[in-house]
Design a protein around this motif. Structure first.
Motif, PDB file in Angstrom:
ATOM      1  N   GLU A 293       0.830  -1.203   0.000  1.00 46.62           N
ATOM      2  CA  GLU A 293       0.000   0.000   0.000  1.00 46.62           C
ATOM      3  C   GLU A 293       0.866   1.255   0.000  1.00 46.62           C
ATOM      4  O   GLU A 293       0.562   2.238  -0.683  1.00 46.62           O
ATOM      5  N   MET A 294       1.959   1.225   0.748  1.00 44.01           N
ATOM      6  CA  MET A 294       2.869   2.371   0.775  1.00 44.01           C
ATOM      7  C   MET A 294       3.568   2.556  -0.565  1.00 44.01           C
ATOM      8  O   MET A 294       3.829   3.686  -0.986  1.00 44.01           O
ATOM      9  N   THR A 295       3.867   1.451  -1.243  1.00 44.17           N
ATOM     10  CA  THR A 295       4.489   1.534  -2.564  1.00 44.17           C
ATOM     11  C   THR A 295       3.577   2.248  -3.545  1.00 44.17           C
ATOM     12  O   THR A 295       4.027   3.100  -4.338  1.00 44.17           O
ATOM     13  N   ARG A 296       2.298   1.938  -3.513  1.00 46.29           N
ATOM     14  CA  ARG A 296       1.338   2.627  -4.399  1.00 46.29           C
ATOM     15  C   ARG A 296       1.275   4.120  -4.084  1.00 46.29           C
ATOM     16  O   ARG A 296       1.166   4.940  -4.997  1.00 46.29           O
ATOM     17  N   TYR A 297       1.362   4.473  -2.811  1.00 52.88           N
ATOM     18  CA  TYR A 297       1.362   5.885  -2.421  1.00 52.88           C
ATOM     19  C   TYR A 297       2.606   6.597  -2.963  1.00 52.88           C
ATOM     20  O   TYR A 297       2.522   7.725  -3.479  1.00 52.88           O
TER      21      TYR A 297
ATOM     22  N   ARG B 101       4.416   5.909  -5.552  1.00 51.27           N
ATOM     23  CA  ARG B 101       4.374   6.087  -7.012  1.00 51.27           C
ATOM     24  C   ARG B 101       3.615   7.342  -7.401  1.00 51.27           C
ATOM     25  O   ARG B 101       3.904   7.951  -8.445  1.00 51.27           O
ATOM     26  N   ILE B 102       2.664   7.732  -6.570  1.00 54.23           N
ATOM     27  CA  ILE B 102       1.899   8.956  -6.829  1.00 54.23           C
ATOM     28  C   ILE B 102       2.603  10.172  -6.226  1.00 54.23           C
ATOM     29  O   ILE B 102       2.705  11.223  -6.859  1.00 54.23           O
ATOM     30  N   ARG B 103       3.113  10.007  -4.998  1.00 56.68           N
ATOM     31  CA  ARG B 103       3.728  11.132  -4.281  1.00 56.68           C
ATOM     32  C   ARG B 103       5.081  11.500  -4.859  1.00 56.68           C
ATOM     33  O   ARG B 103       5.423  12.684  -4.988  1.00 56.68           O
ATOM     34  N   TYR B 104       5.894  10.509  -5.211  1.00 61.52           N
ATOM     35  CA  TYR B 104       7.237  10.759  -5.744  1.00 61.52           C
ATOM     36  C   TYR B 104       7.427   9.985  -7.055  1.00 61.52           C
ATOM     37  O   TYR B 104       8.120   8.963  -7.082  1.00 61.52           O
ATOM     38  N   PRO B 105       6.808  10.411  -8.140  1.00 55.63           N
ATOM     39  CA  PRO B 105       6.960   9.681  -9.410  1.00 55.63           C
ATOM     40  C   PRO B 105       8.388   9.842  -9.963  1.00 55.63           C
ATOM     41  O   PRO B 105       9.103  10.796  -9.643  1.00 55.63           O
ATOM     42  N   GLY B 106       8.772   8.885 -10.793  1.00 60.01           N
ATOM     43  CA  GLY B 106      10.089   8.969 -11.418  1.00 60.01           C
ATOM     44  C   GLY B 106      11.180   8.181 -10.733  1.00 60.01           C
ATOM     45  O   GLY B 106      12.329   8.188 -11.181  1.00 60.01           O
ATOM     46  N   TYR B 107      10.843   7.469  -9.630  1.00 64.43           N
ATOM     47  CA  TYR B 107      11.860   6.705  -8.900  1.00 64.43           C
ATOM     48  C   TYR B 107      11.701   5.193  -9.055  1.00 64.43           C
ATOM     49  O   TYR B 107      12.391   4.436  -8.392  1.00 64.43           O
ATOM     50  N   LYS B 108      10.787   4.751  -9.896  1.00 63.87           N
ATOM     51  CA  LYS B 108      10.570   3.321 -10.161  1.00 63.87           C
ATOM     52  C   LYS B 108      10.371   2.534  -8.867  1.00 63.87           C
ATOM     53  O   LYS B 108      11.139   1.616  -8.537  1.00 63.87           O
ATOM     54  N   TRP B 109       9.341   2.902  -8.125  1.00 64.77           N
ATOM     55  CA  TRP B 109       9.092   2.272  -6.839  1.00 64.77           C
ATOM     56  C   TRP B 109       8.597   0.844  -6.989  1.00 64.77           C
ATOM     57  O   TRP B 109       7.819   0.536  -7.878  1.00 64.77           O
ATOM     58  N   SER B 110       9.049  -0.026  -6.102  1.00 67.68           N
ATOM     59  CA  SER B 110       8.584  -1.404  -6.021  1.00 67.68           C
ATOM     60  C   SER B 110       8.619  -1.824  -4.557  1.00 67.68           C
ATOM     61  O   SER B 110       9.280  -1.185  -3.720  1.00 67.68           O
ATOM     62  N   SER B 111       7.916  -2.893  -4.236  1.00 68.17           N
ATOM     63  CA  SER B 111       7.903  -3.380  -2.853  1.00 68.17           C
ATOM     64  C   SER B 111       9.293  -3.809  -2.407  1.00 68.17           C
ATOM     65  O   SER B 111       9.696  -3.574  -1.262  1.00 68.17           O
ATOM     66  N   ARG B 112      10.051  -4.411  -3.299  1.00 64.05           N
ATOM     67  CA  ARG B 112      11.407  -4.846  -2.958  1.00 64.05           C
ATOM     68  C   ARG B 112      12.311  -3.654  -2.655  1.00 64.05           C
ATOM     69  O   ARG B 112      13.094  -3.663  -1.697  1.00 64.05           O
TER      70      ARG B 112
END
Length: 293
Positions: free
Chosen positions: A136-140, A142-153
């Motif tokens: 759930e935090m990963t999805r947040y 991706r919206i809050r700080y786009p451009g960093y290629k967020w993933s759970s890992r």
């Protein structure tokens, strides 16, 4: 194994190598190769550009070279490890790429803006229990700080990496040809006063324990009590197949490396695969009457 198969099937009559001690760094494989050379000596030869042509009466000398070389390698590895530990204590970062929030300045980790503020924001929000889990935090993020290629890992790495409290970690992961193989139990952590601390220690310790508990509670690989054939099946790549994510079976080699792992077999639905296996057992054992289903 391919070399042994070629020798056994008479697929080759000559093995040309540069130096035998470097060609067989594993003493067990070295002994096995010499066994094949002795067994098939009438039709197979091994020639080294440095050691010359092998013959069975010289086996003791060739084995001694492998032993000496293996000891030399262990000594060199030990020296390299001690040297890297000293560098870690001085604050020298040992990996090629700095973690999020840092930049390398004279081989030492220093703050990088605004990424260091993002790391602190992640730990603060996770510490405040603003999200149910890492996904759930990963999805947040991706919206809050786009451009960093967020993933759970990636997020778990940020939550559990002790470098954010000034601890340099060496030897935590094993690599082969720049590819991650497995985690190393014999790793070293050294506190360094030269690394900029991004997260308060009490917040980091809490977040690390919480993230590790979340990983273990998910039980990616469940035991036989949850899946009928978990751990009993073999993939075509040789890896064991385990129950995964409630509804699927997955090869362990694929799970370890994700979609870019060493096995590309697709996951199987539990109900479908269980049904196929049970039907196969019934078709092959009903006539014998020895299978208790």
């Amino acid at each position: 194994e391919e070399t042994f198969e070629l020798i056994r099937c008479a697929g080759t009559h000559l093995l040309l190598i540069k130096e035998y001690s470097r060609f067989t760094r594993n003493p067990t494989l070295s002994s096995q190769l010499l066994d094949y050379c002795d067994l098939y000596y009438n039709r197979f030869r091994m020639y080294s550009l440095i050691d010359g042509l092998y013959s069975p009466d010289q086996r003791g000398i060739w084995e001694m070279k492998v032993t000496f070389y293996a000891n030399e390698v262990r000594t060199i590895v030990k020296r390299m490890k001690l040297g890297k530990i000293e560098k870690a204590e001085k604050g020298h970062y040992l990996a090629s790429k700095p973690p999020l929030g840092y930049t390398l300045y004279k081989k030492t980790l220093t703050k990088k803006f605004p990424e260091c503020d993002i790391v602190l924001d992640i730990h603060t929000r996770y510490f405040a229990n603003e999200f149910l889990n890492v996904e759930e935090m990963t999805r947040y993020l991706r919206i809050r700080y786009p451009g960093y290629k967020w993933s759970s890992r990636k997020l778990r790495y940020i939550l559990t990496n002790p470098v954010y409290i000034g601890i340099n970690r060496y030897g935590y992961r094993k690599y082969y040809k720049n590819k991650f193989i497995e985690y190393n139990d014999d790793y070293v952590e050294k506190k360094s006063n030269f690394i900029d601390v991004l997260v308060p220690e009490n917040i980091f310790i809490y977040n690390k324990e919480k993230a590790e508990k979340e990983i273990s509670s998910r039980k990616k690989y469940r035991g036989a009590e949850n899946y009928l054939f978990s751990g009993l099946l073999k993939c075509y790549c040789g890896g064991n197949i385990y129950g995964f994510d409630k509804n699927y079976y997955m090869c362990k080699n694929r799970r370890r490396g994700g979609n870019k792992g060493e096995c590309y077999k697709k996951v199987d639905r539990v109900l479908e695969l269980d049904k196929k296996i049970l039907n196969h057992i019934k078709e092959n054992y009903n006539s014998i009457g020895q299978m208790d289903l």
